[in-house]
Structure formats: C-alpha cells, structure tokens
Enzyme design. Structure first.
Site, short mmCIF file in Angstrom:
data_model
loop_
_atom_site.label_atom_id
_atom_site.label_comp_id
_atom_site.label_asym_id
_atom_site.label_seq_id
_atom_site.Cartn_x
_atom_site.Cartn_y
_atom_site.Cartn_z
N GLY A 248 129.16 19.43 58.61
CA GLY A 248 129.16 18.96 60.00
C GLY A 248 130.12 19.65 60.93
N GLU A 290 130.36 20.39 52.17
CA GLU A 290 128.97 20.85 52.22
C GLU A 290 128.63 21.46 53.57
OE1 GLU A 290 126.13 18.13 49.51
OE2 GLU A 290 126.23 17.61 51.63
N PRO A 291 129.29 22.50 53.99
CA PRO A 291 129.02 23.07 55.30
C PRO A 291 127.76 23.93 55.32
CG PRO A 291 130.66 24.39 54.16
CD PRO A 291 130.34 23.22 53.25
N GLY A 292 127.02 23.85 56.39
CA GLY A 292 125.84 24.71 56.55
C GLY A 292 126.00 25.59 57.77
N ARG A 330 115.52 25.15 68.86
CA ARG A 330 116.65 24.25 69.11
C ARG A 330 116.76 23.81 70.57
NH1 ARG A 330 121.42 24.96 68.30
NH2 ARG A 330 121.92 22.94 67.37
N TYR A 334 116.69 19.94 71.01
CA TYR A 334 117.98 19.30 71.36
C TYR A 334 118.55 19.75 72.69
CZ TYR A 334 117.80 19.78 66.20
OH TYR A 334 117.41 19.83 64.89
N CYS A 361 103.02 28.56 74.74
CA CYS A 361 102.33 27.82 75.81
C CYS A 361 102.90 26.41 75.87
CB CYS A 361 100.85 27.77 75.53
SG CYS A 361 100.15 29.38 75.67
N GLU A 362 104.06 26.30 76.42
CA GLU A 362 104.78 25.03 76.42
C GLU A 362 105.89 25.16 77.47
OE1 GLU A 362 105.23 21.54 73.83
OE2 GLU A 362 104.31 23.31 72.98
N TYR A 390 119.84 27.10 61.36
CA TYR A 390 118.78 26.25 61.90
C TYR A 390 117.90 26.99 62.91
CZ TYR A 390 121.80 22.81 59.66
OH TYR A 390 122.57 22.13 58.75
N1 LLP Z 1 124.98 17.85 53.99
C1 LLP Z 1 123.93 17.09 54.32
C2 LLP Z 1 123.53 15.99 53.46
C3 LLP Z 1 123.22 17.36 55.51
O1 LLP Z 1 122.20 16.58 55.85
C4 LLP Z 1 123.61 18.44 56.33
C5 LLP Z 1 122.90 18.76 57.56
C6 LLP Z 1 124.70 19.23 55.91
C7 LLP Z 1 125.37 18.89 54.74
C8 LLP Z 1 125.19 20.42 56.70
O2 LLP Z 1 125.62 20.09 57.96
P1 LLP Z 1 126.22 21.25 58.90
O3 LLP Z 1 127.48 21.75 58.27
O4 LLP Z 1 125.19 22.33 58.99
O5 LLP Z 1 126.43 20.59 60.21
N2 LLP Z 1 118.71 21.05 62.71
C9 LLP Z 1 119.91 20.56 63.33
C10 LLP Z 1 120.98 20.26 62.29
C11 LLP Z 1 120.54 19.27 61.25
C12 LLP Z 1 121.59 19.05 60.18
C13 LLP Z 1 120.99 18.37 59.01
N3 LLP Z 1 121.88 18.10 57.95
C14 LLP Z 1 120.40 21.58 64.35
O6 LLP Z 1 119.75 22.59 64.54
O7 LLP Z 1 121.42 21.37 65.00
#
Ligand code: LLP
Length: 441
Positions: A248, A290-292, A330, A334, A361-362, A390
């Site tokens: 997050g 758990e960073p993404g 995105r 959002y 087309c949107e 994402y």
């Molecule tokens: N762990 C779990 C269980 C999650 O559901 C997520 C993200 C993460 C870790 C990683 O979170 P991060 O570090 O990336 O913030 N599509 C949206 C974001 C959806 C996030 C879903 N879960 C966007 O484009 O902003």
C-alpha cells in the site's frame, strides 16, 4: 518531470531511460510501448531490505505481483531476495514459469477456484491466505485429496479507513475482503481452521489499501493486529508465527505526491511492531511486507506517438495518442493523475496545458487530464511517467486494440520482456459455429 539516476535528458535534448534514448526506443519498438527501468526496480527492492536486515531479520518482502505480472519481473525480484504474492492461477503459473521458489509464494484472493486451490497445494506454495470459511473447507478437502497439508494465513480486516481512493481501500467495515476483528468473525474463522484436518494455522494477514502516504494507518494496523495476536493466544491458545501486513505504500505520479522512501515506511512500521511486541509480551512473528505499486510503479514509462490535435477554442485542447484506456485504464477507473513530457523535445519549455486523450470510443478515455507541454505536433513522442504498476496488468483489448509490448532497459540495452500482441493472436481465439457460415453467403 522526474529526474533520477537512471532517467535523464541526453545531449540531444531527448528523454533517456536506463541509458536508452526514448525516441529511439519508440521508433525501434513502435508505440505505444511500456518501458521498464530494471535498475529502478532493483533499487526499490534493496531499499525495502535496507532497514529490515538489521532491525527485523526474520522478515520477507513479497512482491504483490498483481501490479505487474510477467516472467522477467518475477526473475528480477527473486534475484533481489523477494518472495511473491499471487492472486490467481495465471499469476502463480507465471511465477512458477519464471522459476520462482514456490516456498516464498503466498496465494491470495477472495474467491479462489478449485483449480486455483489445487495448483496452490500441488505446487507447494508457502501459504494460502484464506478469505472465507467456504474457502477453508474446500482447501481442507483439496489437501485431503492430495495427501498434503497447507499453511494458512487468515485475512483479517482490522477496520482502518485509509485516505485513498475508495475503490482501493480494503479495510473499511463494508470491505469484501477478509474477516473482521470487530464482529468476532476473524476469531471464529481461526477457531474453525484450527479444527480442520489438513490446515496449519500459521498467521494473520491484513492489507489496508493502496497508494497511502501517511504512516498513521500503517501503525494503527500494527497496533490492532498485535492486539488481535494476543486475543488469538488468550481465546484459542494458538500462536501466530507469521504476520503479513500487506502493501500500500504510495508513489509519485505527480508533483502533488510526496511519498516516503520504502525504507522509511518499513522503518516506522518495524519500530511500531517492536514496541507492540514488547508492550504486549508477544513472541515476535515472522514479518511479511507485500508491496506492489512501489516496486514497479515509478520504474515504468509509457511512450506514445502524438496524432490528432484538437483545439476547442476557449474550452480545451486535446492531443490524442495511439494508446488509451486499453493499456492504461487508471484515469477511466480512478481519475488517476499522471505527468507527461514530449520525449523528443525534452528541453523545450512547456507553454500550454492540454488533455491527453486515448484512441478508444469513449469520452472518459483520457490518459493525462492536465499535461503541461510544449506545443505538441503529430509525430511527437509523448512519455507518461510512473506507469509500471497496474497498467499492463490491467490492460485489455477494448476496441480490439492490441496490448502493447514491454521492454526492459538497463545500461543502454533494451530487450522485450513482453512481446507485441499480433492481430493473428487476437483473431485466432474467435470461432464461428458452422451454422453461421451460410449467413454471409
Ligand atoms: N497485498 C494485497 C492483499 C493486495 O490486495 C494488494 C493490492 C497489495 C498487497 C499491493 O498493494 P500496493 O503495494 O500495490 O498498493 N488497481 C489499483 C490498485 C489495486 C490494489 C489491489 N491490491 C490501482 O491501479 O491503483
């Protein structure tokens, strides 16, 4: 515009990423093109561990691969010592296909299919993060059939209202994810899992949302989760050996965003955890992050070619590019903000604010609502920053557009890590039942 160690403007006044001239990349590989800066991904991975290795060695950083799932990225993060969070059969197969060590993989999801559970058990992932009792029962049965056991983390909703877009908040009381602590369902779920034959209750998971800048909600989560560890011990006499605090951490999309460094988030969270462990007399659990987004987000740049320029006098000026919501949904989802520059005229002064529109087309198909740019002309190469997370992972074929390829850049070298999608591939999945054949005669 963000200038970093691996992104700069070269002597020809063009944007350069990982030592590669962005305009040359655009001409060589075509546009739209996703560009991923390898060194930048690696630097973030290292920064996550910078504090952990001394302050909390019993820890693992798992890359939340929903942000960008492809074999090359799994290989990069694995080589930096990260595990992975996967959320579908597709992500798990991609990770395994990249040679990822299954014992560092956590399998997530609020509605896992039987075949996903079977693959998780069969491939020996480290743990399944259980999100419902329905799932726990089926996982137990899958384990029984396979003659195996499975570690289970229980996804807990600690009830925290993090300040981010409501679609990416995950622990409000009305969330679809996890078991709430407040109404007793998390405790009941653990009680039920402890009674199963084949599941080993191993720990707790929470994820409070995404693109969060403040430390407060993360610290609050630590407080609530450690309180709950105590409750689990007292009420159920069960130990929590793993605590997964999700991801997050916010990143920079525009100048308005002021994130901390990954190591600063980690430092504050670890400090809080160490305090809570001492205060509540807990056995220190293994800690998982758990960073993404923060791992790959800022490492990504998307290159486009400018096409039609439309000036609606005194109202708005649009510049349309050859991408759009099919490769970056995105804004449409959002109203996400991005920054852009003309990669071929990187030293020219911006003179006007325009809206960068996609080709779908949107009406809501925008990429950058207010881009401050030099006067753009057809043929210019537009770079949009911080598109590593994402974007590709949420891309689709809307309007039968092809999902763009991705190149990995490092030290002046660029290689495909996702090859271009072809129209033949797209069309090859269409089938026409025989009874339709006559209709076109
Ligand atoms: N762990 C779990 C269980 C999650 O559901 C997520 C993200 C993460 C870790 C990683 O979170 P991060 O570090 O990336 O913030 N599509 C949206 C974001 C959806 C996030 C879903 N879960 C966007 O484009 O902003």
């Amino acid at each position: 515009m963000k200038i970093t160690d691996t992104m700069n403007i070269n002597s020809e006044g063009r944007l350069q990423i990982g030592g590669c001239d962005a305009v040359t990349l655009a001409h060589k590989f075509g546009t739209p093109l996703y560009v991923l800066d390898e060194e930048r991904v690696r630097a973030v991975c290292r920064d996550f561990y910078a504090v952990l290795k001394d302050k909390y060695p019993d820890s693992l950083v798992c890359y939340a691969s929903k942000a960008l799932s492809c074999k090359a990225v799994y290989k990069i993060v694995a080589s930096e010592g990260l595990g992975a969070d996967v959320v579908s059969e597709g992500e798990l197969l991609t990770a395994l296909g990249a040679g990822f060590n299954a014992d560092t993989i956590y399998f997530h999801g609020n509605n896992k299919s039987d075949s996903e559970l079977k693959l998780a058990v069969g491939s020996g992932v480290h743990a399944v993060v259980v999100d419902s009792l329905y799932e726990a029962g089926r996982l137990d049965a899958v384990c029984a059939a396979a003659g195996k056991r499975m570690r289970v983390l229980v996804r807990v909703n600690p009830g925290i209202d993090a300040h981010t877009h409501r679609f990416i908040q995950t622990t409000r009381v009305d969330s679809k994810f996890g078991f709430a602590i407040a109404d007793g369902s998390a405790l009941a779920a653990i009680g039920a899992i402890l009674k199963t034959d084949n599941l080993d209750f191993t720990g707790l998971h929470c994820h409070i949302g995404s693109q969060i800048f403040e430390l407060k909600p993360f610290k609050l989560a630590v407080d609530k989760m450690t309180d709950f560890i105590k409750t689990v011990a007292t009420e159920l006499n069960a130990g929590v050996s793993e605590l997964n605090l999700g991801g997050g951490y916010g990143i920079t999309y525009t100048d308005e965003d002021k994130p901390l460094k990954p190591s600063e988030y980690v430092d504050a969270i670890v400090e809080k955890l160490i305090d809570c462990i001492a205060e509540k007399a807990l056995t220190p659990p293994r800690l998982i992050f758990e960073p993404g987004r923060s791992v790959v987000g800022e490492a990504g740049t998307t290159l486009y070619t400018v096409g039609a320029v439309k000036d609606i006098k005194k109202v708005k000026k649009y510049i349309s590019v050859d991408g759009g919501m099919f490769e970056n949904p995105r804004y449409a989802l959002y109203e996400a903000k991005y920054e852009a520059m003309l990669a071929n005229r990187a030293l020219e002064k911006p003179v006007e604010t325009v809206t960068v529109a996609g080709k779908c087309c949107e009406s809501g198909d925008m990429l950058v609502k207010d881009a401050f740019l030099p006067k753009a002309e057809p043929g210019d190469i537009l770079a949009v920053f911080s598109t590593g997370a994402y974007n590709y992972s949420m891309a689709g074929n809307y309007n039968r557009n092809r999902i763009p390829p991705m190149v990995l850049v490092k030290d002046g070298k660029a290689d495909y890590i996702i090859r271009p999608q072809t129209y033949d591939e797209l069309l090859s999945r269409d089938v026409c039942p025989e009874r339709l054949e006559g209709d076109t005669d």
